[in-house]
Design a protein around this motif. Structure first.
Motif, PDB file in Angstrom:
ATOM      1  N   PHE A 243       1.106  -1.726   0.068  1.00 39.74           N
ATOM      2  CA  PHE A 243      -0.166   0.066  -0.276  1.00 39.74           C
ATOM      3  C   PHE A 243       0.872   1.535   0.136  1.00 39.74           C
ATOM      4  CE2 PHE A 243      -3.472  -2.999   2.008  1.00 39.74           C
ATOM      5  CZ  PHE A 243      -4.474  -3.104   0.856  1.00 39.74           C
ATOM      6  N   THR A 244       2.058   0.894   0.032  1.00 41.03           N
ATOM      7  CA  THR A 244       3.049   2.149  -0.175  1.00 41.03           C
ATOM      8  C   THR A 244       2.327   3.578  -0.826  1.00 41.03           C
ATOM      9  OG1 THR A 244       4.603   0.788  -1.668  1.00 41.03           O
ATOM     10  CG2 THR A 244       4.947   0.918   0.597  1.00 41.03           C
ATOM     11  N   ALA A 245       1.971   2.889  -2.590  1.00 45.20           N
ATOM     12  CA  ALA A 245       1.690   4.195  -3.180  1.00 45.20           C
ATOM     13  C   ALA A 245       0.169   4.406  -2.783  1.00 45.20           C
ATOM     14  CB  ALA A 245       1.872   3.442  -4.342  1.00 45.20           C
ATOM     15  N   THR A 246      -0.044   4.905  -1.923  1.00 42.87           N
ATOM     16  CA  THR A 246      -2.095   5.074  -2.074  1.00 42.87           C
ATOM     17  C   THR A 246      -1.479   6.469  -1.346  1.00 42.87           C
ATOM     18  OG1 THR A 246      -1.904   4.059   0.365  1.00 42.87           O
ATOM     19  CG2 THR A 246      -3.053   3.101  -1.959  1.00 42.87           C
ATOM     20  N   PRO A 247      -2.154   7.208  -0.947  1.00 48.18           N
ATOM     21  CA  PRO A 247      -2.646   8.850  -0.715  1.00 48.18           C
ATOM     22  C   PRO A 247      -2.635   8.147   0.863  1.00 48.18           C
ATOM     23  CG  PRO A 247      -4.695   8.542  -1.340  1.00 48.18           C
ATOM     24  CD  PRO A 247      -3.514   7.543  -1.623  1.00 48.18           C
ATOM     25  N   LEU A 248      -2.166   9.667   2.466  1.00 45.85           N
ATOM     26  CA  LEU A 248      -2.083   8.790   3.473  1.00 45.85           C
ATOM     27  C   LEU A 248      -4.015   9.016   4.162  1.00 45.85           C
ATOM     28  CD1 LEU A 248      -0.648   9.641   6.039  1.00 45.85           C
ATOM     29  CD2 LEU A 248      -1.459  12.337   6.010  1.00 45.85           C
ATOM     30  N   GLU A 249      -4.268   9.511   3.930  1.00 43.67           N
ATOM     31  CA  GLU A 249      -6.256   9.295   4.683  1.00 43.67           C
ATOM     32  C   GLU A 249      -6.060   7.653   4.064  1.00 43.67           C
ATOM     33  OE1 GLU A 249      -7.433  10.936   0.099  1.00 43.67           O
ATOM     34  OE2 GLU A 249      -5.705  10.876   1.916  1.00 43.67           O
ATOM     35  N   GLU A 250      -6.075   7.326   2.685  1.00 48.35           N
ATOM     36  CA  GLU A 250      -6.511   5.788   2.525  1.00 48.35           C
ATOM     37  C   GLU A 250      -5.404   4.763   3.640  1.00 48.35           C
ATOM     38  OE1 GLU A 250      -6.479   3.547  -0.719  1.00 48.35           O
ATOM     39  OE2 GLU A 250      -7.421   5.642  -1.847  1.00 48.35           O
ATOM     40  N   ALA A 251      -4.310   5.211   4.469  1.00 50.90           N
ATOM     41  CA  ALA A 251      -3.026   5.137   5.249  1.00 50.90           C
ATOM     42  C   ALA A 251      -4.634   4.590   6.297  1.00 50.90           C
ATOM     43  CB  ALA A 251      -2.248   5.660   5.877  1.00 50.90           C
ATOM     44  N   VAL A 252      -5.262   5.249   6.774  1.00 48.24           N
ATOM     45  CA  VAL A 252      -6.241   5.434   8.141  1.00 48.24           C
ATOM     46  C   VAL A 252      -6.408   3.523   8.324  1.00 48.24           C
ATOM     47  CG1 VAL A 252      -7.741   6.738   9.648  1.00 48.24           C
ATOM     48  CG2 VAL A 252      -5.773   7.850   8.273  1.00 48.24           C
ATOM     49  N   PHE A 253      -7.666   3.789   6.562  1.00 50.98           N
ATOM     50  CA  PHE A 253      -8.299   3.061   6.497  1.00 50.98           C
ATOM     51  C   PHE A 253      -7.627   2.055   7.028  1.00 50.98           C
ATOM     52  CE2 PHE A 253     -11.001   6.579   4.444  1.00 50.98           C
ATOM     53  CZ  PHE A 253     -11.607   6.099   5.388  1.00 50.98           C
ATOM     54  N   GLN A 254      -6.427   1.600   6.313  1.00 50.02           N
ATOM     55  CA  GLN A 254      -5.400  -0.155   5.919  1.00 50.02           C
ATOM     56  C   GLN A 254      -4.975  -0.020   7.583  1.00 50.02           C
ATOM     57  OE1 GLN A 254      -2.537   2.046   3.711  1.00 50.02           O
ATOM     58  NE2 GLN A 254      -3.717   2.036   1.962  1.00 50.02           N
ATOM     59  N   ALA A 255      -5.105   1.180   8.488  1.00 49.26           N
ATOM     60  CA  ALA A 255      -4.212   0.861   9.466  1.00 49.26           C
ATOM     61  C   ALA A 255      -5.549   0.033  10.617  1.00 49.26           C
ATOM     62  CB  ALA A 255      -3.752   2.524   9.970  1.00 49.26           C
ATOM     63  N   ALA A 256      -6.500   0.679   9.962  1.00 51.15           N
ATOM     64  CA  ALA A 256      -7.704   0.715  10.857  1.00 51.15           C
ATOM     65  C   ALA A 256      -7.981  -1.234  11.026  1.00 51.15           C
ATOM     66  CB  ALA A 256      -8.345   1.661  10.691  1.00 51.15           C
ATOM     67  N   SER A 257      -7.735  -1.033   9.813  1.00 48.10           N
ATOM     68  CA  SER A 257      -8.376  -2.431   9.766  1.00 48.10           C
ATOM     69  C   SER A 257      -7.518  -3.839   9.788  1.00 48.10           C
ATOM     70  CB  SER A 257      -7.950  -2.959   7.781  1.00 48.10           C
ATOM     71  OG  SER A 257      -9.333  -1.759   6.978  1.00 48.10           O
ATOM     72  N   ALA A 258      -5.911  -3.412  10.376  1.00 50.06           N
ATOM     73  CA  ALA A 258      -4.771  -4.606  10.832  1.00 50.06           C
ATOM     74  C   ALA A 258      -5.432  -4.640  12.219  1.00 50.06           C
ATOM     75  CB  ALA A 258      -4.138  -3.388  11.203  1.00 50.06           C
ATOM     76  N   ASN A 259      -5.166  -5.714  12.258  1.00 57.80           N
ATOM     77  CA  ASN A 259      -5.052  -6.230  14.219  1.00 57.80           C
ATOM     78  C   ASN A 259      -4.218  -6.319  14.526  1.00 57.80           C
ATOM     79  OD1 ASN A 259      -6.762  -8.734  12.194  1.00 57.80           O
ATOM     80  ND2 ASN A 259      -7.607  -8.527  13.329  1.00 57.80           N
ATOM     81  N   VAL A 260      -2.656  -6.257  14.431  1.00 61.21           N
ATOM     82  CA  VAL A 260      -2.182  -5.136  14.782  1.00 61.21           C
ATOM     83  C   VAL A 260      -0.478  -4.343  13.868  1.00 61.21           C
ATOM     84  CG1 VAL A 260      -0.613  -7.810  14.380  1.00 61.21           C
ATOM     85  CG2 VAL A 260       0.446  -5.722  16.549  1.00 61.21           C
ATOM     86  N   LEU A 261       0.606  -3.687  14.234  1.00 57.66           N
ATOM     87  CA  LEU A 261       1.072  -3.139  13.483  1.00 57.66           C
ATOM     88  C   LEU A 261       2.311  -2.732  13.941  1.00 57.66           C
ATOM     89  CD1 LEU A 261       1.134   0.270  11.416  1.00 57.66           C
ATOM     90  CD2 LEU A 261       2.588   0.037  13.073  1.00 57.66           C
ATOM     91  N   LEU A 262       3.774  -3.587  12.863  1.00 51.30           N
ATOM     92  CA  LEU A 262       4.558  -3.136  13.720  1.00 51.30           C
ATOM     93  C   LEU A 262       5.560  -2.085  12.588  1.00 51.30           C
ATOM     94  CD1 LEU A 262       7.543  -4.358  14.902  1.00 51.30           C
ATOM     95  CD2 LEU A 262       7.724  -5.793  12.557  1.00 51.30           C
ATOM     96  N   GLY A 263       6.117  -1.241  12.925  1.00 52.38           N
ATOM     97  CA  GLY A 263       6.281  -0.281  12.536  1.00 52.38           C
ATOM     98  C   GLY A 263       7.551   0.750  13.768  1.00 52.38           C
ATOM     99  N   ASN A 264       8.294   1.541  12.694  1.00 51.93           N
ATOM    100  CA  ASN A 264       9.537   2.460  13.351  1.00 51.93           C
ATOM    101  C   ASN A 264       8.942   3.213  13.996  1.00 51.93           C
ATOM    102  OD1 ASN A 264      11.271   1.112  12.261  1.00 51.93           O
ATOM    103  ND2 ASN A 264      11.114   1.480  10.219  1.00 51.93           N
ATOM    104  N   ASP A 265       9.440   4.246  14.681  1.00 50.80           N
ATOM    105  CA  ASP A 265       9.118   5.294  15.459  1.00 50.80           C
ATOM    106  C   ASP A 265       8.821   6.438  14.439  1.00 50.80           C
ATOM    107  OD1 ASP A 265       8.742   7.710  16.922  1.00 50.80           O
ATOM    108  OD2 ASP A 265      10.349   8.251  17.443  1.00 50.80           O
ATOM    109  N   SER A 266       7.394   6.806  13.482  1.00 50.69           N
ATOM    110  CA  SER A 266       7.032   7.322  12.601  1.00 50.69           C
ATOM    111  C   SER A 266       5.891   7.611  12.824  1.00 50.69           C
ATOM    112  CB  SER A 266       7.486   6.091  11.465  1.00 50.69           C
ATOM    113  OG  SER A 266       6.322   5.471  11.346  1.00 50.69           O
ATOM    114  N   GLY A 267       5.526   8.532  11.351  1.00 50.42           N
ATOM    115  CA  GLY A 267       4.029   9.300  11.569  1.00 50.42           C
ATOM    116  C   GLY A 267       3.079   8.045  11.621  1.00 50.42           C
ATOM    117  N   ILE A 268       2.943   6.755  10.659  1.00 52.06           N
ATOM    118  CA  ILE A 268       2.700   6.495  10.668  1.00 52.06           C
ATOM    119  C   ILE A 268       1.852   4.596  11.833  1.00 52.06           C
ATOM    120  CG2 ILE A 268       1.988   2.978   9.510  1.00 52.06           C
ATOM    121  CD1 ILE A 268       1.766   5.698   7.645  1.00 52.06           C
TER     122      ILE A 268
END
Length: 348
Positions: free
Chosen positions: A249-274
């Motif tokens: 999903f790295t070619a999608t706009p920021l607002e779609e990242a909200v839906f992507q994250a909301a659809s996840a059961n768990v997220l692994l990430g660096n110290d970042s905006g996501i």
């Protein structure tokens, strides 16, 4: 400690009752300001609160219950951009804001609220801007975390710091399903592991090859693996996809990242905006920290588990895949009880 609410000023008393929050920094810093919006909304029930920010953070405002709308100031970082600021100030003046919270300590951040004639301009002391900020707050250096510093602007000078309300984003279920349907991402019974391998600073990056190892291990357990981010994370997504099938999903706009994250059961990430965005959605997260510390620069949401390098190291490459696996399993252990169609194995 619960502080008393205050009555917002009425029309005609030096301006309208609407307030403005002037955000700052990257996406994660802007998300911190959503916590300030919660404090302001609790202090002044019913007041309209707008947000001044850089793009693309304005696309997140629709998900913040306390915010009404966004204004964008995309003046280049190393330029004053006086013409742009004068035009923005003119438009803000028409809104007749009563108060603005200027989160950044910089001189540049305080110019537009001053030019817009906002009567009450609240901000920290800094950069010789006393004539731009007329309600100065002191003691920033005595506050530990960055989100706590932002939220402290909501208190009056004589008040004790209250318990911090973390940032929050809210996605309506109907909107979430509409996005899932349009993106062909409707849940198929598998839990979703979202990976956010990016960060604005290379020192905050866990190696993409380690993300790939995690992706392969959890795909073998029956997880759907999604990679979130922007164009800068396309190469990391390619490395991860070489290890196991993923949804990129790295070619999608920021607002779609909200839906992507909301659809996840768990997220692994660096110290970042996501990471900040996902935590604000109350999705269980594992955050990777090395040169930064979760309690200072990370999300203040309780759903975040911090993982650090061993032996006091600041090098993220020193964090083992096994350590991250264990942290993820701790975060998703509740799925064993909530998902009847999915079972975890005991060993990798």
């Amino acid at each position: 400690m619960s502080l008393p609410t205050r009555t917002p000023p009425a029309e005609g008393e030096g301006g309208g009752a609407a307030f403005l929050i002037a955000g700052f920094g990257g996406i994660g810093d802007h998300v911190r300001c959503f916590a300030l919006a919660r404090h302001v909304a609790r202090r002044f029930p019913g007041v309209a609160i707008d947000f001044l920010c850089r793009s693309p953070t304005d696309r997140l405002v629709r998900f913040v219950p306390e915010l009404r709308k966004a204004w964008v100031d995309d003046t280049p970082h190393r330029a004053l951009g006086l013409r742009q600021k004068l035009d923005l100030a003119r438009r803000l003046r028409n809104e007749r804001y009563r108060r603005v919270y200027v989160v950044s300590r910089t001189y540049k951040a305080a110019i537009v609220p001053f030019l817009a004639g906002i009567p009450e301009r609240v901000g920290w002391f800094g950069e010789g801007r006393l004539f731009l900020i007329n309600q100065v707050r002191w003691g920033e250096g005595q506050i530990h975390g960055e989100t706590q510093k932002v939220c402290a602007l909501a208190r009056e000078p004589d008040e004790v710091m209250e318990a911090i309300l973390p940032p929050r984003l809210k996605v309506e279920p109907t909107d979430l399903y509409a996005w899932q349907k349009s993106a062909q991402a409707v849940p198929d019974g598998r839990p979703v592991l979202a990976l956010a391998p990016g960060a604005y600073n290379v020192k905050r990056l866990w190696p993409a090859e380690r993300f790939a190892e995690i992706a392969a291990a959890f795909a073998a357990r029956g997880f759907a693996v999604w990679v979130l981010g922007g164009p800068a994370e396309a190469e990391a997504a390619r490395i991860i996809a070489a290890a196991t099938p993923v949804r990129d999903f790295t070619a999608t706009p920021l607002e779609e990242a909200v839906f992507q994250a909301a659809s996840a059961n768990v997220l692994l990430g660096n110290d970042s905006g996501i990471l900040h965005m996902t935590a604000a959605l109350d999705v269980p997260c594992v955050g990777l920290f090395g040169p930064t510390v979760c309690a200072i620069t990370g999300p203040s949401n309780a759903c975040v588990r911090e993982v650090r390098p061993p032996h006091g190291s600041l090098d993220l490459a020193q964090i083992s895949t096994r350590t991250v696996e264990d942290a993820l399993l701790m975060q998703i252990s509740h799925l064993q009880h909530s998902m009847s169609t999915f079972s975890f194995t005991e060993q990798w």
